[in-house]
Design a protein around this motif. Structure first.
Motif, PDB file in Angstrom:
ATOM      1  N   GLU A   1     -13.158   4.058  15.302  1.00 54.96           N
ATOM      2  CA  GLU A   1     -14.014   4.576  14.246  1.00 54.96           C
ATOM      3  C   GLU A   1     -13.829   3.804  12.947  1.00 54.96           C
ATOM      4  O   GLU A   1     -14.784   3.541  12.222  1.00 54.96           O
ATOM      5  CB  GLU A   1     -13.734   6.065  14.024  1.00 54.96           C
ATOM      6  CG  GLU A   1     -14.390   6.916  15.099  1.00 54.96           C
ATOM      7  CD  GLU A   1     -13.885   8.346  15.111  1.00 54.96           C
ATOM      8  OE1 GLU A   1     -13.036   8.667  14.270  1.00 54.96           O
ATOM      9  OE2 GLU A   1     -14.353   9.110  15.964  1.00 54.96           O
TER      10      GLU A   1
ATOM     11  N   LYS B   1     -22.870   6.683  13.890  1.00 57.97           N
ATOM     12  CA  LYS B   1     -22.372   7.731  14.784  1.00 57.97           C
ATOM     13  C   LYS B   1     -22.664   7.418  16.246  1.00 57.97           C
ATOM     14  O   LYS B   1     -21.835   7.649  17.126  1.00 57.97           O
ATOM     15  CB  LYS B   1     -23.016   9.071  14.401  1.00 57.97           C
ATOM     16  CG  LYS B   1     -22.310  10.242  15.048  1.00 57.97           C
ATOM     17  CD  LYS B   1     -22.517  11.516  14.274  1.00 57.97           C
ATOM     18  CE  LYS B   1     -21.826  12.679  14.949  1.00 57.97           C
ATOM     19  NZ  LYS B   1     -22.196  13.954  14.293  1.00 57.97           N
TER      20      LYS B   1
ATOM     21  N   ASN C   1     -20.298   5.067  17.360  1.00 60.56           N
ATOM     22  CA  ASN C   1     -19.036   5.751  17.608  1.00 60.56           C
ATOM     23  C   ASN C   1     -19.007   6.420  18.976  1.00 60.56           C
ATOM     24  O   ASN C   1     -18.047   6.288  19.721  1.00 60.56           O
ATOM     25  CB  ASN C   1     -18.792   6.821  16.536  1.00 60.56           C
ATOM     26  CG  ASN C   1     -17.926   6.299  15.423  1.00 60.56           C
ATOM     27  OD1 ASN C   1     -17.092   5.424  15.647  1.00 60.56           O
ATOM     28  ND2 ASN C   1     -18.135   6.810  14.226  1.00 60.56           N
TER      29      ASN C   1
ATOM     30  N   THR D   1      -8.820   7.858  18.234  1.00 57.47           N
ATOM     31  CA  THR D   1     -10.083   7.255  17.870  1.00 57.47           C
ATOM     32  C   THR D   1     -10.041   6.548  16.529  1.00 57.47           C
ATOM     33  O   THR D   1     -10.986   5.893  16.153  1.00 57.47           O
ATOM     34  CB  THR D   1     -11.175   8.330  17.818  1.00 57.47           C
ATOM     35  OG1 THR D   1     -10.732   9.348  16.921  1.00 57.47           O
ATOM     36  CG2 THR D   1     -11.417   8.937  19.168  1.00 57.47           C
TER      37      THR D   1
ATOM     38  N   ASN E   1     -16.592   5.115  21.829  1.00 56.81           N
ATOM     39  CA  ASN E   1     -15.582   6.047  22.311  1.00 56.81           C
ATOM     40  C   ASN E   1     -15.655   6.201  23.819  1.00 56.81           C
ATOM     41  O   ASN E   1     -14.639   6.190  24.505  1.00 56.81           O
ATOM     42  CB  ASN E   1     -15.749   7.418  21.649  1.00 56.81           C
ATOM     43  CG  ASN E   1     -14.738   7.594  20.551  1.00 56.81           C
ATOM     44  OD1 ASN E   1     -13.554   7.394  20.781  1.00 56.81           O
ATOM     45  ND2 ASN E   1     -15.200   7.920  19.371  1.00 56.81           N
TER      46      ASN E   1
END
Lengths: 650, 650
Positions: free
Chosen positions: B432, B452, B455, B428, B459
């Motif tokens: 990120e 977040k 993210n 990641t 992801n």
């Protein structure tokens, strides 16, 4: 045929095979309404196989709809295979060919029912289709996973792009001999070219050659979509008894006799509706094939009961009583369409079979011709009122032009199968469309990439999800350009003009050259992409000196070598047959029958002159629809079912 | 232990289990040099299992490196499983728990060796890791394919994000009883929270409760990377005998006794080098666990011989004799590095085992500290000279700052395991990093999306290849924003300012609030993404009225319902155990032993006060490294191997 023959069969001489194709598991998976249609029908097919106590199931490709089917699809398919194919029931026939030839690409070169560690009750043989074709490192397709897990027998995979060698799977049930030829899907143009170059080889067992019933499973365009993007039946050797044609989705479950070629063709069609087109309105079927010694076979169509009802109608507004200039014309048109759709929904109820898993909501397609001054309405909004009654509310209505279509039909009148129905378009239309548009509209045309190369690369990238396809393509184009520039001794100070010159040259060439030579660049690229994914991961970093050219050459020669060495063990066991597409008209079926098959016996025939290279003007073969009733006199034993029998060489 | 006990074992009372984890098949697959490292070692592991005649193999997750492993990986893995696990050898133990509880998510809720249609010679039990975790429709992971094909037994899958219920797999070999608890990987923060909320439940068999040897397989961070993103050992119940910890790649093959918790922890580590970091320099091992009646077990480490040699060294240039201002300093530095790398290559030869499949080219990592006026050189160019000797020529050298690292080490001195080694970062880091950079540098910050959330969405999109993740996220954000705006009775005429206000409010909240409440929005999103992929394909077209909110709620309640109903059948058979992480220091191992286990007998313990919510200051448990020699006196029977034994309650 006498009763004694039937009892022979009952003594264990009768091969029972279920033919099914284009099951397309995963088709429509994103739409909750239809997501499970294909897998449910696959379940029904396996049910039928068990119920009819067939010896095995023969699939014609496209078991999966996607090259990389979702995990859900794979798991659900495995669940069904484990449930229906693994068990204690005995397999009552033998595979007598060398499995290491038939399954040369598998780490387990053995039929699953011959693997003592496995416990197979229902064998499945399958080739791959164009949807589930091999890609990537090691040239693997989704079916390879099933095959490695011991759940199916995948055959008909070719290692070479330059040559096709088919060793049949030879199956024996007492005195009944069955030779199964399979050829996984490949690009039609390529296979067409290989046929014309006499590079497609059918091996035949030397022993008792004439006693083997020869079935060929193929997954290609049967209908011409251009001079070279289909496989004419006349290309196929006439020692075949039955061609099992996958890929074409229209169900033509009654085998057609090709009198030119002296074989039958069966096209079961897809088991699920993949497109709301006319070809798919025909009721879906699978076929039970029964084979008896002496190359006798019959086909019993079995209607599928779990398929979703699909009703299609055309509506030409100018032929209705609705006046185009009436103040409330729009309202009237919608009202009329609503009425028609409701009728169609009613009509669909006739197709409800009572099968436990058959979905009740029909697929409805109403094609409306608005020409004559009518305004189209919002089709999705229109569909909302049918959300609870129709499986495809968003696209019930589609606009079309009847006149245009009639013209197109006329133009293609010699082609029997509805041209509108092109399974190929399903997957690639968007990508190709976008590229075409770009190349047509864009002021700044690309200098180096051709539209077709872009198509090949993007298809590999998008449809097959080959991550490196674009990079490989760009590198390929840059390298070949570089070489050409150097070869042309180009003026490097004015590189852009040189490129423009080259690009123009290329375009001009395209306009004048034949299709064959025009395709060279694209073929190189296609080969490269396949090699790349087969040979795998060459270092990507240019810091390390690996010449892509070297790699590429090595790749090709290695593969060539392999394909040759693969063939060599055949030479003692098999005769190679390449048959002429035409030897003049060979008379009626009866006449052929009396001529006998034995004549062609052990002599290895190689008629080099037979496959001319000029195939662009090939007309599709005239097919004789065999009257089912007509043949029943030949085989009373199979009475009571819709029957078609064939005897040869007796 | 007397000889008679050994003969008891030889009478069939001895469970032999091979423990292996983090095999990471597919790791480095794009690099031809190392592509097959992981699969080759998996082959070695299966070889060992057969050679040692173990009863089964227990895997700790991350069998695959990618959530969607390449077809090549899947096929190669299946090949090995079919080769090693299917066969006629008898399985000599029984599964006595209800398989429909242990394998509740499978269509075949039965252990593969108990399925009469399958022919399993070597059973494998596995949980999933964070790399091969379930995603998508039906919550399936790559291991589900293997499990459905009957090749492995996947357990430890959880259906709920709100609660964890573990019914052990109960295995019995004559008098030897083994309870296997498994928990597939989940987000550390989530599991940490569930533990603190007492929502993690271990069921125990009521019958002969104290005779079961209890093994728990877990795949989570063991090392703290922040207050809540790891699982402290003290969270785990102390009825456990052995915790088999996956996910951490450093091999700590000798079980550590946690005297606070009264259990052992074994961390076999990955079987392949996945990162050129210190933790991976430890030689790779698997472990043979032998279990005898009375909860006696020993562990024999088995070094893996097929792993690629890996040598790592640090070089601080300022500590060498090379003068930073010497005119030929660059030349000298490179020459020196070349010398060191050559030494390392020589050193790597000590790690050549002679295993047929061990790759000979080592992985080399030389970390160079250039501080003090030295200029870094081109590392890829430097590596070229080692192309034929080193597996990773492109990144042999890496620059680092010794001082900085020392400081970091000091800061984390209480954490034993090297912090630089974070397996999580592997996948990641890039995604990120890009997001972080964007959010830090960008002038135009996004108003609605938090870093977040971005993210989580990215992801899901990139790493798990969930195609719809971004769309779902954006819709989610827009909807919640809309709701908030309506709730706030916002001035819609000035929408931008309202959004800026909300965004600021959010930021401020972030700075002041506790981590728990801050995480709410992100948790909602995570849940939604999982639901979306589980519930599947809601209609995407907004023309059809499906409220996403409704769908979402339905999803949650449905799942909750299921998880409850799943638990209910347990209630009669199992006691539920939630144990305190701490009850004061509980003395030495010996003392614990004499205290006896029987005491905790049938009483269902629920100590609600035990898991405080303030865990942020939790210090990692002090681990007592058990002297292997120290325990051998307890179990002479296992002499000759590196042995660790434990007796309890005797």
């Amino acid at each position: 045929m006498s009763d004694s023959e039937l009892s022979d069969s009952e003594d264990g001489n009768l091969f029972k095979i279920l033919l099914a194709t284009d099951i397309h598991i995963g088709q429509g998976e994103k739409d909750a309404e239809i997501a499970d249609d294909a897998i449910n029908t696959f379940e029904e097919i396996l049910h039928i196989a068990v119920e009819k106590e067939v010896d095995f199931v023969l699939l014609g490709g496209d078991l999966f709809h996607e090259n990389k089917p979702s995990r859900r699809c794979v798991v659900k398919t495995m669940e069904l295979l484990r449930r229906f194919c693994i068990g204690d029931k005995e397999v009552n026939f033998k595979m007598v060919s060398d499995p290491s030839l038939n399954f040369s690409q598998s780490k387990f070169p053995v039929a699953n029912f011959d693997d003592e560690s496995l416990n197979i009750s229902l064998p499945i043989f399958s080739i791959h289709g164009n949807h589930d074709d091999p890609t990537g490192v090691d040239n693997l397709c989704a079916l390879d996973e099933l095959s490695t897990a011991g759940l199916i027998n995948l055959f008909g995979k070719q290692t070479s792009l330059e040559e096709v060698n088919m060793s049949p799977v030879l199956l024996k049930k007492k005195n009944c001999l069955l030779a199964l030829y399979g050829l996984g899907a490949m690009r039609d143009e390529r296979l067409h070219r290989l046929f014309t170059q006499q590079k497609v080889h059918f091996m035949r067992p030397k022993e008792n050659m004439e006693e083997w019933m020869n079935v060929f499973v193929i997954h290609q365009n049967r209908v011409s979509h251009g001079p070279t993007n289909y496989i004419p039946e006349k290309f196929l050797p006439n020692f075949l008894d039955l061609v099992f044609w996958g890929h074409e989705h229209e169900c033509q479950i009654s085998p057609m006799f090709n009198s030119e070629q002296d074989f039958y063709v069966i096209q079961p069609g897809s088991s699920v509706v993949t497109q709301l087109a006319e070809g798919e309105t025909v009721d879906k079927h699978v076929a039970l094939m029964q084979v008896k010694p002496g190359r006798n076979f019959n086909i019993t169509p079995i209607p599928l009961k779990s398929t979703r009802p699909f009703i299609m109608r055309d509506l030409v507004l100018s032929e209705t009583r609705i006046e185009p200039f009436h103040p409330k014309v729009n309202e009237k048109v919608e009202k009329y369409c609503t009425k028609v759709v409701n009728e169609m929904i009613e009509e669909s109820k006739n197709k409800i079979t009572g099968h436990r898993k058959q979905p009740q909501k029909p697929l409805i397609r109403l094609r409306v011709d608005f020409s004559g001054g009518y305004d189209p309405f919002s089709f999705p909004r229109f569909g909302q009122r049918f959300v609870h009654e129709v499986a495809n509310p968003r696209d019930i209505v589609k606009s079309f032009k009847k006149a245009k279509e009639a013209k197109r039909r006329e133009k293609n009148s010699e082609v029997k199968i509805d041209l509108e129905y092109k399974p190929e378009k399903l997957e690639t239309a968007t990508v190709e469309g976008v590229i075409k548009e770009h190349f047509q509209k864009s002021e700044k045309n690309l200098l180096l990439l051709t539209e077709k190369m872009m198509n090949i690369a993007l298809n590999a990238f998008v449809v097959k999800q080959e991550k490196d396809a674009l990079m490989v393509t760009i590198n390929h184009v840059l390298e070949t350009t570089e070489k050409k520039l150097i070869a042309d001794d180009a003026n490097l100070a004015n590189i852009r003009n040189e490129l423009v010159r080259m690009s123009k040259k290329k375009k001009k060439k395209k306009e004048t050259d034949s299709e064959e030579s025009d395709a060279n660049d694209e073929n190189d690229l296609e080969k490269l992409l396949q090699e790349k994914s087969q040979k795998g991961y060459a270092m990507e970093d240019s810091d390390i000196e690996v010449s892509p050219e070297m790699t590429s050459k090595r790749g090709v020669s290695a593969r060539r070598g392999r394909s040759k060495s693969q063939r060599s063990p055949d030479d003692d066991l098999f005769s190679e047959v390449v048959e002429p597409p035409k030897r003049g008209r060979r008379g009626s079926r009866g006449g052929r029958g009396t001529r006998g098959r034995g004549k062609r016996g052990g002599v290895q025939q190689r008629l080099d002159s037979m496959l001319g290279t000029s195939t662009s003007s090939a007309t599709p073969p005239k097919r004789k629809i065999v009257d089912i009733g007509d043949s029943s006199d030949e085989d009373d034993a199979f009475a009571g079912v819709q029957v078609l029998t064939r005897k040869k060489g007796k």
